[in-house]
Write a protein that holds these residues in place. Structure first.
Motif, PDB file in Angstrom:
ATOM      1  N   PHE A 189       0.663  -1.381   0.281  1.00 20.85           N
ATOM      2  CA  PHE A 189      -0.143  -0.043   0.261  1.00 20.85           C
ATOM      3  C   PHE A 189       0.959   0.846  -0.495  1.00 20.85           C
ATOM      4  O   PHE A 189       2.197   1.294   0.868  1.00 20.85           O
ATOM      5  CB  PHE A 189      -0.856  -0.024   0.901  1.00 20.85           C
ATOM      6  CG  PHE A 189      -1.830   0.533   1.630  1.00 20.85           C
ATOM      7  CD1 PHE A 189      -2.941   1.604   0.257  1.00 20.85           C
ATOM      8  CD2 PHE A 189      -2.095   1.615   2.003  1.00 20.85           C
ATOM      9  CE1 PHE A 189      -3.861   2.138   0.855  1.00 20.85           C
ATOM     10  CE2 PHE A 189      -2.861   3.311   2.004  1.00 20.85           C
ATOM     11  CZ  PHE A 189      -3.796   3.051   1.398  1.00 20.85           C
ATOM     12  N   SER A 190       0.502   1.474  -0.378  1.00 19.85           N
ATOM     13  CA  SER A 190       2.047   3.117  -1.429  1.00 19.85           C
ATOM     14  C   SER A 190       1.497   4.244  -0.338  1.00 19.85           C
ATOM     15  O   SER A 190       2.345   4.570   0.451  1.00 19.85           O
ATOM     16  CB  SER A 190       1.833   3.524  -2.562  1.00 19.85           C
ATOM     17  OG  SER A 190       0.227   4.006  -2.993  1.00 19.85           O
ATOM     18  N   GLY A 191      -0.023   4.475   0.419  1.00 17.02           N
ATOM     19  CA  GLY A 191      -0.187   5.642   1.197  1.00 17.02           C
ATOM     20  C   GLY A 191      -0.635   6.924   0.392  1.00 17.02           C
ATOM     21  O   GLY A 191      -0.207   7.108  -0.515  1.00 17.02           O
ATOM     22  N   SER A 192      -0.510   7.781   0.907  1.00 15.83           N
ATOM     23  CA  SER A 192      -1.460   9.716   0.060  1.00 15.83           C
ATOM     24  C   SER A 192       0.281  10.278   1.218  1.00 15.83           C
ATOM     25  O   SER A 192       1.499  10.119   1.987  1.00 15.83           O
ATOM     26  CB  SER A 192      -2.073  10.135   1.015  1.00 15.83           C
ATOM     27  OG  SER A 192      -2.730   9.205   0.361  1.00 15.83           O
ATOM     28  N   TYR A 193       1.114  11.329  -0.072  1.00 17.63           N
ATOM     29  CA  TYR A 193       1.584  11.803   0.365  1.00 17.63           C
ATOM     30  C   TYR A 193       1.513  13.510  -0.141  1.00 17.63           C
ATOM     31  O   TYR A 193       0.827  13.560  -1.090  1.00 17.63           O
ATOM     32  CB  TYR A 193       3.140  11.467  -0.430  1.00 17.63           C
ATOM     33  CG  TYR A 193       3.400  10.371   0.168  1.00 17.63           C
ATOM     34  CD1 TYR A 193       5.036  10.338   0.509  1.00 17.63           C
ATOM     35  CD2 TYR A 193       3.175   9.096  -0.379  1.00 17.63           C
ATOM     36  CE1 TYR A 193       5.938   9.254   0.855  1.00 17.63           C
ATOM     37  CE2 TYR A 193       3.812   7.776   0.374  1.00 17.63           C
ATOM     38  CZ  TYR A 193       5.038   8.461   0.592  1.00 17.63           C
ATOM     39  OH  TYR A 193       5.787   6.999   1.186  1.00 17.63           O
ATOM     40  N   GLY A 194       1.706  14.621   0.304  1.00 12.10           N
ATOM     41  CA  GLY A 194       1.574  15.848  -0.178  1.00 12.10           C
ATOM     42  C   GLY A 194       2.437  17.398   0.921  1.00 12.10           C
ATOM     43  O   GLY A 194       2.518  16.648   1.617  1.00 12.10           O
ATOM     44  N   THR A 195       2.072  18.354  -0.101  1.00  9.14           N
ATOM     45  CA  THR A 195       2.988  19.136   0.330  1.00  9.14           C
ATOM     46  C   THR A 195       0.968  20.513  -0.119  1.00  9.14           C
ATOM     47  O   THR A 195       0.250  19.899  -0.326  1.00  9.14           O
ATOM     48  CB  THR A 195       3.418  19.624  -0.860  1.00  9.14           C
ATOM     49  OG1 THR A 195       3.697  19.683  -1.836  1.00  9.14           O
ATOM     50  CG2 THR A 195       4.967  18.838  -1.154  1.00  9.14           C
ATOM     51  N   TYR A 196       1.751  21.135   1.307  1.00  7.58           N
ATOM     52  CA  TYR A 196       0.685  22.735   1.258  1.00  7.58           C
ATOM     53  C   TYR A 196       2.201  24.100   1.823  1.00  7.58           C
ATOM     54  O   TYR A 196       2.585  23.653   1.793  1.00  7.58           O
ATOM     55  CB  TYR A 196      -0.200  22.948   1.956  1.00  7.58           C
ATOM     56  CG  TYR A 196       0.218  22.360   3.784  1.00  7.58           C
ATOM     57  CD1 TYR A 196       0.125  24.194   4.171  1.00  7.58           C
ATOM     58  CD2 TYR A 196       0.276  21.623   4.079  1.00  7.58           C
ATOM     59  CE1 TYR A 196       0.852  23.524   5.278  1.00  7.58           C
ATOM     60  CE2 TYR A 196       0.729  21.388   5.357  1.00  7.58           C
ATOM     61  CZ  TYR A 196       0.460  22.602   6.701  1.00  7.58           C
ATOM     62  OH  TYR A 196       0.646  22.653   7.860  1.00  7.58           O
ATOM     63  N   LYS A 197       1.371  25.321   0.662  1.00  3.02           N
ATOM     64  CA  LYS A 197       1.957  26.032   0.793  1.00  3.02           C
ATOM     65  C   LYS A 197       1.413  26.699   1.984  1.00  3.02           C
ATOM     66  O   LYS A 197      -0.014  27.481   1.993  1.00  3.02           O
ATOM     67  CB  LYS A 197       2.436  26.848  -0.093  1.00  3.02           C
ATOM     68  CG  LYS A 197       3.159  25.919  -0.986  1.00  3.02           C
ATOM     69  CD  LYS A 197       3.919  27.296  -2.419  1.00  3.02           C
ATOM     70  CE  LYS A 197       4.884  26.917  -3.148  1.00  3.02           C
ATOM     71  NZ  LYS A 197       4.549  27.491  -4.602  1.00  3.02           N
ATOM     72  N   TYR A 198       2.408  27.199   3.111  1.00  3.59           N
ATOM     73  CA  TYR A 198       1.488  28.371   4.392  1.00  3.59           C
ATOM     74  C   TYR A 198       2.648  29.800   4.660  1.00  3.59           C
ATOM     75  O   TYR A 198       3.617  29.431   5.032  1.00  3.59           O
ATOM     76  CB  TYR A 198       0.808  27.907   5.597  1.00  3.59           C
ATOM     77  CG  TYR A 198       0.707  28.519   6.541  1.00  3.59           C
ATOM     78  CD1 TYR A 198      -0.326  29.031   6.391  1.00  3.59           C
ATOM     79  CD2 TYR A 198       1.404  29.004   7.796  1.00  3.59           C
ATOM     80  CE1 TYR A 198      -1.177  29.656   6.951  1.00  3.59           C
ATOM     81  CE2 TYR A 198       0.270  30.051   9.088  1.00  3.59           C
ATOM     82  CZ  TYR A 198      -0.818  30.547   8.347  1.00  3.59           C
ATOM     83  OH  TYR A 198      -0.987  31.385   9.604  1.00  3.59           O
ATOM     84  N   ARG A 199       2.325  30.871   4.156  1.00  2.00           N
ATOM     85  CA  ARG A 199       3.189  31.989   4.423  1.00  2.00           C
ATOM     86  C   ARG A 199       4.176  32.009   3.706  1.00  2.00           C
ATOM     87  O   ARG A 199       4.456  31.440   2.585  1.00  2.00           O
ATOM     88  CB  ARG A 199       3.100  32.686   6.229  1.00  2.00           C
ATOM     89  CG  ARG A 199       1.319  32.731   6.273  1.00  2.00           C
ATOM     90  CD  ARG A 199       1.748  33.035   8.212  1.00  2.00           C
ATOM     91  NE  ARG A 199       0.675  34.102   8.337  1.00  2.00           N
ATOM     92  CZ  ARG A 199       0.549  34.662   9.146  1.00  2.00           C
ATOM     93  NH1 ARG A 199       1.220  34.434  10.324  1.00  2.00           N
ATOM     94  NH2 ARG A 199      -1.072  35.064   9.363  1.00  2.00           N
ATOM     95  N   ASP A 200       5.307  31.805   4.767  1.00  2.00           N
ATOM     96  CA  ASP A 200       6.768  31.924   3.697  1.00  2.00           C
ATOM     97  C   ASP A 200       7.151  30.266   3.847  1.00  2.00           C
ATOM     98  O   ASP A 200       8.067  30.004   3.938  1.00  2.00           O
ATOM     99  CB  ASP A 200       7.736  32.841   4.333  1.00  2.00           C
ATOM    100  CG  ASP A 200       8.043  32.360   6.106  1.00  2.00           C
ATOM    101  OD1 ASP A 200       6.910  31.473   6.821  1.00  2.00           O
ATOM    102  OD2 ASP A 200       9.054  32.936   6.643  1.00  2.00           O
ATOM    103  N   LYS A 201       6.323  29.442   4.608  1.00  2.00           N
ATOM    104  CA  LYS A 201       6.758  27.744   5.240  1.00  2.00           C
ATOM    105  C   LYS A 201       6.731  27.392   3.355  1.00  2.00           C
ATOM    106  O   LYS A 201       5.321  26.973   2.807  1.00  2.00           O
ATOM    107  CB  LYS A 201       6.407  27.307   6.036  1.00  2.00           C
ATOM    108  CG  LYS A 201       7.223  28.431   7.160  1.00  2.00           C
ATOM    109  CD  LYS A 201       6.896  27.845   8.201  1.00  2.00           C
ATOM    110  CE  LYS A 201       7.862  28.639   9.432  1.00  2.00           C
ATOM    111  NZ  LYS A 201       7.477  27.876  11.178  1.00  2.00           N
ATOM    112  N   LEU A 202       7.354  25.878   3.409  1.00  2.00           N
ATOM    113  CA  LEU A 202       6.293  24.521   2.197  1.00  2.00           C
ATOM    114  C   LEU A 202       6.426  23.941   3.421  1.00  2.00           C
ATOM    115  O   LEU A 202       7.324  23.248   4.023  1.00  2.00           O
ATOM    116  CB  LEU A 202       7.363  24.166   1.512  1.00  2.00           C
ATOM    117  CG  LEU A 202       7.038  23.047   1.046  1.00  2.00           C
ATOM    118  CD1 LEU A 202       6.064  23.440   0.334  1.00  2.00           C
ATOM    119  CD2 LEU A 202       8.752  22.445  -0.724  1.00  2.00           C
TER     120      LEU A 202
END
Length: 378
Positions: A189-202
């Motif tokens: 099972f690969s699972g989930s991976y993700g990113t998001y941006k908030y202000r000056d951070k990733l």
């Protein structure tokens, strides 16, 4: 296992903890977090079926990945602008395009293709260059671009994966990389991976880590959110995929000034909002809707702004000092809602917006493209 080893600075600390086993059952309404809602009808120049959740709103453009179509760009009025590259196995084409990112300065679109390949397309949507990182990023899962640097995150459940993440410049040269700290494991099972941006951070997360990790502009890291360890976490071993409901499966995470917003499955599909100030949480139950060979979550926060369909966030952006969440609604879903007795009897916060929504629905056809929903947070 906590990925605390990612951080060596004493400033690093856990701000909030998310435990799906003890989340408050109370749901909240849209008016409790937002003060405006608007709709963007996507024109029918290109028929759109299933839209992946990676929606990007950048300046006057909206980008998204469409199953069997590729990466499309529309303006903020819903007018089709162009298709980015094309699907295929020829030079400059891509076979995988769910995961992509856009350089806000240059307009360059980067797509994560199969085989550890990243392909760059110009602002005009034409092929520019591609690069791969053999032995370093053979199993890329997701990418993100910030401050003219490409962040590459690898799958973890393959034996040959040596690095958890790699940072590149826009020509593919390595700036930094992080060797994996967790033991080697394999899983079906690969699972989930993700990113998001908030202000000056990733920020970055995956199904096998107990932390949401944030990168600062200087590439230092800290823990933004801790996901409580326990038997509800995916084991780092072979998983019985016939019964995954016993494990927490995160589909998306966003961060706003006030909340962490999490779409996940644990026992039941849910949308969870966690207040940063005090950690109080709210849960709205979702349903899984089958769409041919794909499936999607439906439901979300009760829309008492104009009485429309429930709102499920699928994207986030900031503009002119205000925060926005992005959602989607199918024309037939909106039409069904407007025609129902519940809508006719509801008195929303903005009655005039209810009238505008009725007029919008009157001009829709079932075969129209999906509608983008923009919610402005208060």
């Amino acid at each position: 296992m906590l990925f605390i080893s990612y951080s060596c600075s004493p400033k690093d600390k856990v701000h909030l903890e998310f435990d799906p086993r003890s989340t408050n059952e109370k749901a909240i309404k849209l008016s409790e977090i937002a003060d405006d809602i608007s709709y963007i009808i996507l024109d029918d120049s290109v028929p759109i079926g299933f839209i992946n959740s990676n929606i990007r709103c950048i300046s006057n453009s909206i980008f998204f990945s469409v199953l069997d179509v590729g990466i499309l760009e529309y303006n903020r009025k819903g007018e089709f602008k162009k298709k980015i590259g094309s699907i295929g196995r020829g030079p400059g084409e891509y076979t995988s395009y769910v995961d992509f990112t856009v350089d806000e300065k240059s307009g360059t679109v980067y797509i994560r293709d199969r085989g550890g390949i990243i392909i760059a397309y110009s602002e005009m949507g034409t092929y520019s260059r591609s690069f791969s990182l053999p032995g370093i990023a053979d199993h890329i899962r997701t990418i993100e671009l910030k401050d003219s640097r490409i962040f590459v995150f690898n799958y973890l459940q393959f034996e040959g994966v040596k690095y958890s993440w790699i940072v590149l410049d826009t020509l593919g040269n390595i700036i930094d990389k992080k060797e994996r700290s967790e033991p080697i494991f394999t899983s079906r099972f690969s699972g989930s991976y993700g990113t998001y941006k908030y202000r000056d951070k990733l920020a970055y997360w995956n199904s096998y880590s107990d932390t949401v990790l944030s990168f600062s502009p200087d590439l230092s890291t800290e823990v933004s959110l801790l996901i409580t360890p326990g038997e509800h976490r995916l084991p780092k071993s072979e998983v019985d995929v016939s019964d995954l409901s016993q494990y927490l499966h995160v589909w998306q995470i966003f961060e706003t000034n006030r909340f962490f917003i999490i779409t996940c499955t644990y026992k039941k599909p849910s949308l969870i909002l966690i207040e940063k100030n005090g950690g109080k949480s709210y849960r709205s139950y979702l349903e899984v809707e089958r769409k041919g060979i794909t499936s999607d979550m439906v439901g979300g926060l009760e829309n008492d702004l104009d009485g429309g369909t429930k709102f499920l966030p699928k994207g986030y952006f900031e503009e002119n000092g205000r925060e926005y969440l992005i959602g989607l609604v199918e024309p037939v879903t909106l039409e069904t809602r407007i025609a129902g007795s519940e809508f006719k009897n509801i008195i929303p916060k903005y009655p005039k917006k209810k009238e505008e929504l009725e007029r919008l629905a009157d001009n829709l056809k079932d075969t129209d493209n999906p509608i983008l929903v923009l919610v402005r947070l208060n």
